[in-house]
Motif scaffolding. Structure first.
Motif, PDB file in Angstrom:
ATOM      1  N   ALA A  82       0.836  -1.207   0.000  1.00 46.54           N
ATOM      2  CA  ALA A  82       0.000   0.000   0.000  1.00 46.54           C
ATOM      3  C   ALA A  82       0.866   1.250   0.000  1.00 46.54           C
ATOM      4  O   ALA A  82       0.648   2.173  -0.792  1.00 46.54           O
ATOM      5  N   LYS A  83       1.879   1.289   0.876  1.00 45.84           N
ATOM      6  CA  LYS A  83       2.757   2.470   0.984  1.00 45.84           C
ATOM      7  C   LYS A  83       3.617   2.648  -0.272  1.00 45.84           C
ATOM      8  O   LYS A  83       3.893   3.776  -0.672  1.00 45.84           O
ATOM      9  N   ASP A  84       4.046   1.531  -0.873  1.00 46.95           N
ATOM     10  CA  ASP A  84       4.831   1.612  -2.117  1.00 46.95           C
ATOM     11  C   ASP A  84       3.961   2.141  -3.253  1.00 46.95           C
ATOM     12  O   ASP A  84       4.437   2.863  -4.123  1.00 46.95           O
ATOM     13  N   THR A  85       2.690   1.773  -3.249  1.00 50.82           N
ATOM     14  CA  THR A  85       1.764   2.185  -4.312  1.00 50.82           C
ATOM     15  C   THR A  85       1.287   3.611  -4.097  1.00 50.82           C
ATOM     16  O   THR A  85       1.245   4.413  -5.031  1.00 50.82           O
ATOM     17  N   LEU A  86       0.900   3.925  -2.870  1.00 53.05           N
ATOM     18  CA  LEU A  86       0.394   5.256  -2.504  1.00 53.05           C
ATOM     19  C   LEU A  86       1.132   5.712  -1.246  1.00 53.05           C
ATOM     20  O   LEU A  86       0.702   5.398  -0.130  1.00 53.05           O
ATOM     21  N   PRO A  87       2.249   6.441  -1.405  1.00 50.81           N
ATOM     22  CA  PRO A  87       3.072   6.803  -0.244  1.00 50.81           C
ATOM     23  C   PRO A  87       2.322   7.523   0.876  1.00 50.81           C
ATOM     24  O   PRO A  87       2.715   7.413   2.036  1.00 50.81           O
TER      25      PRO A  87
END
Length: 122
Positions: A82-87
């Motif tokens: 999730a964080k890699d896709t949407l920081p």
């Protein structure tokens, strides 16, 4: 302040039982509706489905909830994706096995108690 004047907070869930996710998150949304305008915009039933789901939603979701059926390692992976896709996405992993211990009402109570901290994440 009325609900209409607040900007929506878009939430996705990662739960192998979408009906349960809908019910639990619906109850959370209902419990905090005086404070937050949360909209449940999607659910992934698989870890592999998280990235495509996040990329497909416009505007992008603000929060991701991992359900308690995932192991701590799986929750870590889901939140990393999730964080890699949407920081800027805020994430929460419900403790593994909590649903089995406390049932859906216990999960709702847990999430309602955590929502301020989740929304305040940087």
């Amino acid at each position: 302040m009325s609900t209409q004047s607040r900007s929506p907070v878009y939430l996705v869930s990662v739960n192998t039982v979408p009906e349960r996710a809908q019910k639990v998150i619906g109850a959370v949304i209902d419990s905090v509706k005086d404070k937050y305008n949360i909209v449940h915009v999607g659910n992934s039933t698989t870890i592999e489905g998280v990235k495509p789901l996040l990329e497909s939603i416009q505007p992008p979701p603000d929060i991701l909830f991992c359900a308690s059926m995932w192991t701590p390692e799986q929750q870590e992976e889901i939140q990393r994706i999730a964080k890699d896709t949407l920081p800027n996405i805020k994430t929460n992993g419900t403790p593994t096995g909590l649903h089995t211990q406390v049932g859906p009402d216990g999960i709702v109570k847990y999430l309602v108690e955590k929502i301020d901290d989740i929304i305040a994440q940087k």
